[in-house]
Design an enzyme around this catalytic site. Sequence first.
Site, PDB file in Angstrom:
ATOM      1  CG  HIS A 470      -1.942  -1.123   1.164  1.00 17.89           C
ATOM      2  ND1 HIS A 470      -2.653  -1.529   2.275  1.00 17.89           N
ATOM      3  CD2 HIS A 470      -2.342  -1.909   0.141  1.00 17.89           C
ATOM      4  CE1 HIS A 470      -3.448  -2.533   1.915  1.00 17.89           C
ATOM      5  NE2 HIS A 470      -3.277  -2.782   0.630  1.00 17.89           N
ATOM      6  CG  LEU A 471       4.958   1.474  -1.562  1.00 17.55           C
ATOM      7  CD1 LEU A 471       5.897   1.323  -2.755  1.00 17.55           C
ATOM      8  CD2 LEU A 471       5.696   2.006  -0.345  1.00 17.55           C
TER       9      LEU A 471
END
Length: 537
Positions: A470-471
């Site tokens: 989930h950058l």
Amino acid sequence: MCSDRRYDYIVVGAGSAGGIVAARLAEDADCRVLLLEQGPPNTSWTVRVPGLLRENFKPGRAYMRWYRTIPQPRLDGRVIDHPRGIGLGGSSLVNGMVYLRGNPGDYDRWAREGARGWSYADVLPCFRRMERRAEGGDAYRGGEGPIGVQRKDRLHPLNEVFLEAGRQAGYGFTEDVNGREQEGFCRFDMNVDRGFRASSYYAFVEKGPQRPNLTVMSGVAVRRVEIEGGRATGVELGPSRRATSLRAEREIILSAGAIGSPQLLLLSGIGPADELGRLGIAPVHDLPGVGRNLHDHLELDLQWACLKPITVNGLLRPHKMALIGLEWFLFRSGFAAVNQCHVGAFLRSAPAVPHPDIQLHFFPVCYDGWVPRRNQHGFRLAAGPMRQTSRGSLTLCSADPRDPPLLDPNYLDSEQDRQEMRSAYAVLQEIVSQKAFDPYRGRPLDPAIMPGSPAEIDAIIRRLATTSFHLCGSCRMGAEDDETAVVDPSTRLRGLAGLRVVDASIMPSIVSSNLNAPVMMMAERASDLIRGRSGGA
Ligand SMILES: Cc1cc2nc3c(=O)[nH]c(=O)nc-3n(C[C@H](O)[C@H](O)[C@H](O)COP(=O)(O)OP(=O)(O)OC[C@H]3O[C@@H](n4cnc5c(N)ncnc54)[C@H](O)[C@@H]3O)c2cc1C
């Protein structure tokens, strides 16, 4: 060389955000929209059949690009792999299809952080508009949008065990985690539409109305945004030295993701001027926030052997897989027609915490690295904190667009994140040790996960914690007068005309769930802003 083809809008990247932005802009019939994607068309079964999702993780697969972080000091110096989807659909082509919106308070926090117009009340109509929930719409959910959203018809018995364990541990249950109440144990929705992976490109472009004013090019990488007189005017295609340019008469929208968008800005000379100068890139626009604020969800994925031969691992025999394939081809149903995670939970680590700060994912299957094990029955429970406070950065290592950037999410830098990770571990152990699991719980598949002293738990976290993929946050959206922000609340790049960023990179702060639905919502909202519409369901 400059192509004489003219476009009003050029959208770079056909991922979760880009496909939606391009499709919505092309609804205005007099606009010529170009969508550029570096990856291949979405034609392979591995990105169409939901049950094949882990096939994309195998070495050499066309739809995945592998990045790595720099060594993370708080994770024993490990480097963390970061696969990203490429192709028409981007990461929504390869993701786990878990469909979650986050907590309403996340968006009210965005508004407080300077993203005016992005409170929950502002974004709810966009969430509703984009989705077509199998059970129909209500005050929170959409029933008529392009993105198919459904639940698995019947839960696997181990999923029921997980929900029962939550009840035994004293936690509540929420009927619709994407509706009025996020907190509690819950069934997850998935991005699946009548047996097909509902990537944003599939839903909005491929299955959407045919639009002659929308041109899609795959296999085309952008290497630079061209700037003339304080305005973005076009994009240069690479990576070869003989570059081709394409011009946009109105705007260029970068939707290249939390890695690709800041990388492109920096390669275009937009970013911290001193940093660019050191790499030999002529600074065009000094914008110190580009690449800062990178963050991610960190989680622990722990696995146990299952004492009964009932897990999804048992389906991975050639004859069973043949039958599963046949069922999908004939009826678009069965195991191949769904993803692999159908239950989870959003919990508070302590009563005083004002919002759920821990997320659990449960899988009735165990994995060996990235792919399910064939010779072992087991299950996986993942737990991680929701609102990371550690912030890292993305920087270039050279001026060559082919060199991957240096990723540093700076995991567990803050004491708060370390404390929340310990809480996540404690909740995970609490759930798996409930009576409901007694008939199923075998040995831990990683012996190091036995509960121990606080120091031993910290060691487990340092050795095993990993990314949730989930950058975000690397081109942060902030108030108009916030000089450290990269885009303003209208998604316009600060200080340059004709350029916007719309994707996970502009999240001011990470939201409390997986990111795909929030990113798609952002694309819906940004499309309204670009088109000068007020939005709404
Ligand atoms: C393995 C994995 C599993 C995940 N599982 C889930 C899940 O189950 N549920 C969930 O909600 N979220 C999940 N996520 C997260 C979610 O999918 C992403 O956060 C989301 O897709 C990001 O959307 P985006 O539009 O910002 O970027 P992306 O979807 O990554 O799109 C960026 C696109 O830009 C293209 N691009 C980049 N640079 C260039 C360039 N220079 N020129 C041309 N094109 C370019 C890329 O090829 C890509 O197609 C997962 C992510 C991954 C990687």
